[in-house]
Design a protein around this motif. Structure first.
Motif, short mmCIF file in Angstrom:
data_model
loop_
_atom_site.label_atom_id
_atom_site.label_comp_id
_atom_site.label_asym_id
_atom_site.label_seq_id
_atom_site.Cartn_x
_atom_site.Cartn_y
_atom_site.Cartn_z
N LEU A 193 0.81 -1.34 0.10
CA LEU A 193 0.01 -0.06 -0.09
C LEU A 193 1.08 1.39 0.17
CD1 LEU A 193 -2.85 1.48 0.51
CD2 LEU A 193 -2.54 1.34 2.88
N ASP A 194 0.62 2.17 -1.05
CA ASP A 194 1.49 3.40 -1.17
C ASP A 194 0.54 4.57 -1.36
OD1 ASP A 194 3.17 5.48 -1.60
OD2 ASP A 194 4.10 4.62 -3.50
N LEU A 195 0.27 5.36 -0.14
CA LEU A 195 -0.39 6.29 -0.10
C LEU A 195 0.27 7.61 0.22
CD1 LEU A 195 -3.58 5.20 1.93
CD2 LEU A 195 -3.09 5.17 -0.49
N ARG A 196 1.57 7.59 -0.17
CA ARG A 196 2.56 8.60 0.04
C ARG A 196 1.98 10.11 -0.58
NH1 ARG A 196 6.49 9.00 -3.71
NH2 ARG A 196 6.23 7.01 -3.99
N ASN A 197 2.06 10.92 0.02
CA ASN A 197 1.62 12.54 -0.40
C ASN A 197 0.16 12.57 -0.90
OD1 ASN A 197 1.93 15.18 -0.89
ND2 ASN A 197 2.77 14.90 -3.18
N THR A 198 -0.80 12.06 -0.14
CA THR A 198 -2.10 12.09 -0.58
C THR A 198 -3.00 12.98 0.26
OG1 THR A 198 -2.47 9.99 0.90
CG2 THR A 198 -2.11 9.72 -1.53
N LYS A 199 -2.50 13.88 0.85
CA LYS A 199 -3.34 15.01 1.54
C LYS A 199 -4.31 14.59 2.87
CE LYS A 199 -2.92 18.17 -2.53
NZ LYS A 199 -3.71 18.90 -3.40
N ILE A 200 -3.63 13.37 3.39
CA ILE A 200 -4.43 12.96 4.46
C ILE A 200 -4.13 13.63 5.74
CG2 ILE A 200 -5.17 10.86 5.77
CD1 ILE A 200 -4.49 9.13 3.38
N SER A 201 -4.81 14.36 6.60
CA SER A 201 -4.43 14.73 7.54
C SER A 201 -5.39 14.60 8.96
CB SER A 201 -4.84 16.51 7.33
OG SER A 201 -6.07 16.81 7.16
N SER A 202 -6.16 13.73 8.63
CA SER A 202 -6.99 13.00 10.08
C SER A 202 -6.07 11.94 10.74
CB SER A 202 -8.17 12.25 9.61
OG SER A 202 -7.86 11.36 8.88
N THR A 203 -6.50 11.36 11.57
CA THR A 203 -5.94 10.52 12.47
C THR A 203 -6.19 9.06 11.75
OG1 THR A 203 -6.65 11.57 14.39
CG2 THR A 203 -5.81 9.30 15.01
N MET A 204 -5.29 8.06 12.03
CA MET A 204 -5.39 6.81 11.53
C MET A 204 -6.40 6.03 12.46
SD MET A 204 -2.25 3.86 10.90
CE MET A 204 -1.59 4.75 9.98
N PRO A 205 -7.29 5.41 11.55
CA PRO A 205 -8.35 4.41 12.47
C PRO A 205 -7.72 3.46 13.24
CG PRO A 205 -8.95 4.79 9.92
CD PRO A 205 -7.51 5.22 10.11
N GLU A 206 -8.28 3.07 14.31
CA GLU A 206 -8.02 2.11 15.15
C GLU A 206 -7.81 0.92 14.76
OE1 GLU A 206 -9.71 2.50 18.81
OE2 GLU A 206 -9.47 4.31 19.33
N SER A 207 -8.87 0.83 13.54
CA SER A 207 -9.13 -0.62 13.11
C SER A 207 -8.09 -0.87 11.71
CB SER A 207 -10.46 -1.10 12.62
OG SER A 207 -10.77 0.02 11.66
N PHE A 208 -7.20 0.19 11.57
CA PHE A 208 -6.22 0.00 10.48
C PHE A 208 -5.56 -1.22 10.37
CE2 PHE A 208 -2.31 0.86 8.13
CZ PHE A 208 -2.95 1.55 6.83
N TRP A 209 -4.74 -1.43 11.33
CA TRP A 209 -3.85 -2.54 11.27
C TRP A 209 -4.44 -3.91 11.27
CZ3 TRP A 209 0.54 -0.99 9.84
CH2 TRP A 209 0.92 0.17 10.25
N ARG A 210 -5.77 -4.09 11.82
CA ARG A 210 -6.52 -5.11 11.67
C ARG A 210 -7.05 -5.57 10.37
NH1 ARG A 210 -8.36 -2.80 16.64
NH2 ARG A 210 -10.44 -2.47 15.40
N SER A 211 -7.33 -4.58 9.58
CA SER A 211 -7.89 -4.76 8.46
C SER A 211 -7.08 -5.18 7.35
CB SER A 211 -8.55 -3.19 7.87
OG SER A 211 -9.39 -2.42 8.70
N PHE A 212 -5.74 -5.27 7.70
CA PHE A 212 -4.95 -5.77 6.62
C PHE A 212 -4.05 -6.85 7.02
CE2 PHE A 212 -5.49 -0.98 5.88
CZ PHE A 212 -6.19 -1.02 4.81
N PRO A 213 -4.36 -8.05 7.37
CA PRO A 213 -3.69 -8.93 7.85
C PRO A 213 -2.39 -9.75 7.06
CG PRO A 213 -5.75 -9.96 7.12
CD PRO A 213 -5.89 -8.47 7.12
N ASN A 214 -2.47 -9.16 5.69
CA ASN A 214 -1.54 -9.65 4.88
C ASN A 214 -0.37 -8.56 4.42
OD1 ASN A 214 -2.76 -12.28 4.63
ND2 ASN A 214 -4.24 -11.33 3.16
N LEU A 215 -0.65 -7.47 5.10
CA LEU A 215 0.07 -6.25 4.58
C LEU A 215 1.83 -6.40 4.72
CD1 LEU A 215 -0.55 -3.50 3.52
CD2 LEU A 215 -0.47 -2.68 5.77
#
Length: 1041
Positions: free
Chosen positions: A585-607
């Motif tokens: 997953l590459d989201l570099r420089n995509t103008k995201i300025s909010s908080t990373m969701p708590e479920s982020f890591w759990r959503s991608f077990p194969n990352l």
């Protein structure tokens, strides 16, 4: 009579029925006990020696179960004896896998361990296949030579090492023997004597591809003793001699011969190969035969009347028109011809004709400049052609493909013209190739738009147009490519918005639009039917993703997503959390300025790979999953303490630089049991406290950057265990004490930076004697004292040396001219500390950087660091003169020795430093005039000689007169750019000389008297000495001495 016949007939039927009943009952009973007890035990013992991670042998259990029903086991239906063990693993080759996880899973399918001698109890074993497993470098067991009933033995690609045991020669019934290691770099087997093979008279198939045969000088004679041989594979075996002058072999049944990858430089094509008239397939790729055999009726291609497959790439003799004419004599049979990289020219290719059965033609990497002649064969029947890597710069695609476009019904399915210097446009006529399945035109200079007619190629499955100059929009007609699976238009000049018709490509798996000039809004409509999409790469475009529905759930499940530089923000895109199979997953420089969701890591077990750098993502980082190989979260607003790493973590690259992390490094560095991390970047945060002393666990580390934090205390001695370290940067902290001697063990070190700390003591001599690969040494702004030792002159590869603003004293070493890179005696490059991920998306690279003060300002160099040549000794207490030897550093771009106590003159040959851009010797005690050679310094953009005792005229040049007056202040200089005119100074001197003539010139009187005295005694003394010498000689003669 009839009654008797009738009775006899009924009796026969009854007996037959009884017999069938007995046989059926026997078969039923026999089925239950088909496996022999001793063979079952032998198999269980065989299993016990193996490591089976994925339970492939789960069915191999029980003291009474039927082993004939176990996985991989086949028994004889009559005798019940085991005659087949078929347990091949998966032949995992990294480039064939999309993710590391898939590759590792394939590796786990391989059996490991030892091969038990218990299989010797399987007396009737005929077939043994343990290929593509991993026996971790053990030798092929000698006892296998006792399996006397074997007909089939396959141990290829199974991680064996060492010499192949000659005991295998006892397998006289063997028909198939496969011992090749193909592409496994960790498998290394060899044979020094092949005589044991000669006993295998029944051998039909022999594969020793990749087995080292460099010392097997008898290979040729032994192969000639195997009359039944039908297939022989000896590719990449280092064959010592090809015996080019031998006329024939006895291999009359040989249908397939593979000698590819053996290097026979300066050898002719052997005559004996042409004697094997039964050949159907011949592979001599990469043999580098320099010439054809001696012409004769028995050494020509026309003997190959059965040949259908000829792979003969990388053989120079194939560029001969005579050889191609010979090849034409069997053209009617050839189905596949591979002549890549043979040096064939277009004029020579005219000699090849009548290949009427040809379906596949590879001419990649030759010297072709024009189209294929129609006389070559029935090009309308050709299905596959590869003409990439040639030079078609002066020809249009329409002309190049004319022979195919003129066909009423062209059969062409694959067309490869990549890297062919094409500089034309894409013609509308491509739609005439109606059966086209694969079209590869990448890495050319193709310009203009993609024609609308491209959408008529309904069978097209792959379309590669990357690395060209294609402009304009992506045509709407691409939505008609209903069979398309791969679409790559990356690295072009495409403009406009994405067509919504892309969303109709229901079979699309791979979409690469990266590095174009695409703009506009992308919505869920663009992806509406892309149910099979696995890879989406749109990075490097100015696109904005705005789904029509806030709760959009894509129809696809991506594995790879690269959309850097898109506008996804400011809120975190929640649809992303539905992509549970994401690996990269590459989201570099995509103008995201909010908080990373708590479920982020759990959503991608194969990352495995995550890059969300250059955003403004806030909050804390609570965990880093063990599945990740690379984490790039630099240049965000993360805060708080660092998380712990899992003991099972496979992390290879961790970059958390340019955030607001706080606290100690202890939890990250010391709570982990071990690691495979190669790159760790924690620069530009707010870490504090001492650097933990637990670096013993980090011995894989190659890149470490802790720059610009609040770290204090001494440098831990355990850092000497980082034996793989290439780059170490701890600048701009509050480190104190001396450089620990344990750092001398870092033999691989190229970059060492401790600038702007509070380090003391002398600069250690072991830096020069032990760290011989150093390219950058930056100890600026510390409290080092003592002299600059001559041992530092052993750093011949140094290109950046910065000791500025310390308390160093003594002279500048004259031996600095030993710096071979700076003196242009040697060129070098700083190796980037790179971690390679070969998953179809290139590589990820961690780049070294250095902050240097040049031209009075601080600059950070990274991508061009290997081009910087820099020497700064300013702000110390150095004395003595500027060594003339320093002028030998002709590659130097910046020289700063200001603010010292240097005396003497500026060396006259300073003009030899032609590449000098910045020169600063200000605030010293230098005297004399500015050397005239400075007038030839054409690259100078920063120059300062102020506050010395320099005199005379400023040399005239374009550069020197362009500098500010302040560059020359504090001297007795004249001329432009100073307002002091040199003529006024000379007139002032004349007046002073005139004033002294009115008084008594005592200097002149003293000079006259001194001259008289010297002249007088220079005459008198020799005369007297001569007289005395003559008298002594006479006296010696009289005394008889």
């Amino acid at each position: 009579m009839s009654a008797v016949f009738k009775f006899s007939y009924i009796s026969s039927l009854y007996l037959t029925f009884c017999l069938l009943l007995v046989l059926a009952l026997s078969a039923k009973n026999y089925d239950a006990t088909l496996c022999h007890d001793d063979e079952r035990q032998a198999l269980l013992q065989f299993k016990s020696g193996l490591v089976d991670e994925t339970d492939r042998l789960a069915s191999w259990v029980g003291e009474t179960s039927d082993c004939c029903k176990w996985a991989g086991i086949t028994c004889d239906n009559i005798t019940g004896h085991v005659h087949k063990i078929h347990l091949p693993g998966i032949c995992a080759y990294l480039p064939n896998y999309n993710t590391i996880k898939e590759y590792n899973e394939a590796l786990r399918q391989r059996l490991r361990g030892d091969i038990s001698q218990s299989i010797l109890y399987l007396k009737q074993l005929e077939h043994l296949d343990l290929s593509c497993n991993d026996f971790r470098g053990i030798q092929i067991p000698r006892f296998m030579g006792s399996l006397g009933n074997l007909r089939y033995l396959n141990l290829s690609l199974s991680g064996f090492r060492g010499t192949i045991p000659p005991q295998l020669g006892n397998l006289t019934e063997l028909e198939v023997l496969c011992l090749g290691n193909f592409y496994d770099a960790y498998e290394s087997t060899s044979i020094t004597n092949m005589q044991w093979l000669s006993s295998m008279r029944s051998l039909r198939h022999l594969d020793m591809s990749g087995v080292t045969l460099t010392e097997a000088s008898d290979w040729f004679q032994v192969i000639n003793t195997l009359p039944s041989l039908a297939q022989l594979h000896l590719s990449r075996s280092g064959l010592p001699d090809i015996h080019p002058n031998v006329a024939s072999l006895n291999l009359t049944f040989l249908s397939s011969l593979d000698l590819s990858g053996n290097y026979f430089y300066n050898s002719f094509m052997p005559r004996w190969i042409f004697s094997i008239t039964s050949l159907v397939s011949l592979d001599l790729s990469g043999c580098h035969f320099s010439g054809p055999p001696i012409p004769s009726s028995t050494s020509s291609f026309h003997n190959f009347t059965s040949l259908k497959f000829l792979h003969i790439s990388e053989n120079e003799f194939m560029s001969s028109s005579l050889v191609l004419k010979e090849l034409s004599s069997i053209g009617g049979n050839l189905i596949s011809l591979d002549m890549r990289s043979c040096g064939v020219k277009s004029a020579t290719l005219d000699s090849l004709h009548n290949l009427t059965s040809l379906l596949s033609l590879v001419l990649y990497g030759n010297e072709l400049t024009s189209t294929i002649p129609k006389s070559l064969g029935n090009l309308c029947n050709l299905r596959h052609i590869n003409m990439g890597g040639n030079s078609f710069q002066n020809i249009s695609l329409t002309s190049l493909l004319r022979s195919f476009l003129d066909c009423k019904s062209p059969s062409l399915e694959s067309l490869y013209l990549d890297s062919s210097q094409l500089s034309c446009s894409l013609p509308n006529q491509l739609e005439q190739l109606v059966n086209l399945v694969h079209l590869e035109l990448g890495e050319n200079g193709i310009s203009g738009p993609i024609p609308e007619s491209i959408g008529n190629l309904s069978f097209l499955r792959s379309l590669y147009l990357s690395w060209n100059l294609i402009s304009g929009p992506i045509p709407y007609s691409v939505g008609g490519l209903s069979s398309l699976e791969s679409f790559d238009v990356s690295y072009n000049h495409l403009t406009g918005t994405l067509p919504e018709s892309l969303g109709q490509l229901s079979k699309l798996k791979y979409l690469d639009l990266s590095h174009n000039l695409l703009t506009g809004v992308v919505t869920d409509v663009h992806f509406s039917k892309l149910i099979g999409l696995k890879t989406l790469d749109g990075s490097g475009n100015n696109l904005t993703l705005r789904p029509h529905h806030a709760n959009w759930v894509p129809s696809f499940q991506l594995e790879n997503l690269y959309i850097s530089s898109w506008d996804l923000g400011p809120q975190f895109p929640l649809w992303l959390l539905t992509q549970r199979y994401l690996s990269r997953l590459d989201l570099r420089n995509t103008k995201i300025s909010s908080t990373m969701p708590e479920s982020f890591w759990r959503s991608f077990p194969n990352l495995e790979l995550l890059d969300m750098s250059q955003n403004q993502i806030q909050g804390r980082l609570f965990e880093i999953p063990a599945t990740l190989y690379e984490v790039e979260l630099s240049s965000n607003l993360f805060s708080g303490k660092l998380p712990k790493l899992f003991n099972s973590s496979m992390l290879n690259v961790l970059d958390l630089s340019n955030n607001s992390f706080t606290g100690s490094l202890f939890h990250l560095l010391c709570s982990w049991g071990g690691n495979v991390i190669e790159a760790l970047n924690l620069a530009n945060n707010h870490f504090s406290g001492a650097i933990p002393d637990c670096w013993v666990k980090w011995q894989s580390l190659r890149f470490l950057n802790l720059e610009n934090n609040n770290l204090s205390g001494v440098i831990p001695t355990t850092m000497g265990y980082l034996s793989s370290l290439v780059s170490l940067n701890m600048c701009k902290n509050k480190l104190s004490g001396r450089l620990p001697a344990s750092l001398m063990w870092l033999k691989e070190l190229q970059i060492l930076e401790f600038a702007s700390n509070e380090l003391v003591g002398s600069i250690p001599t072991w830096i020069g004697t032990e760290l011989l690969d150093l390219r950058i040494l930056n100890l600026r702004s510390n409290s080092f004292d003592g002299t600059i030792s001559h041992e530092l002159c052993y750093l011949t590869a140094i290109q950046i040396l910065d000791f500025a603003h310390n308390n160093l004293s003594g002279n500048i070493p004259r031996c600095f001219n030993n710096f071979t890179v700076l003196s242009k005696k040697e060129t070098t490059e700083i190796d980037p500390v790179s971690v390679f991920f070969h998953f179809g998306h290139g590589i990820t690279e961690i780049t070294n950087s250095a902050s240097l003060v040049m031209k009075g300002q601080e600059y950070t160099y990274s991508t061009n660091l290997d081009l910087v040549m820099f020497l700064d000794l300013s702000g110390n207490k150095l004395s003595g003169s500027i060594p003339v030897e320093l002028m030998a550093l002709q590659a130097l771009q910046s020289l700063n020795i200001s603010n010292n106590q240097l005396t003497g003159v500026i060396p006259k040959n300073i003009g030899d430093m032609k590449l000098l851009e910045s020169f600063d010797v200000s605030s010293n005690h230098l005297s004399g005039e500015l050397p005239m050679s400075l007038s030839g310094s054409t690259f100078l953009s920063s120059f300062n000689v102020s506050f010395n005792n320099l005199t005379g005229r400023i040399p005239t040049s374009t550069q020197l007169q362009s500098f500010n007056e302040s560059s020359f202040f504090g001297n007795k200089l004249c001329g432009v750019p100073l307002t002091q005119i040199c003529g006024e100074i000379e007139h002032h001197k004349d007046q002073q000389e005139g004033d002294t003539s009115h008084g008594v010139d005592f200097g002149l009187i003293i000079s006259i008297l001194l001259g008289f005295f010297v002249g007088f005694w220079s005459i008198v003394i020799p005369l007297n000495v001569g007289t005395i010498w003559i008298s002594l000689s006479k006296l010696r003669y009289m005394l008889g001495c």
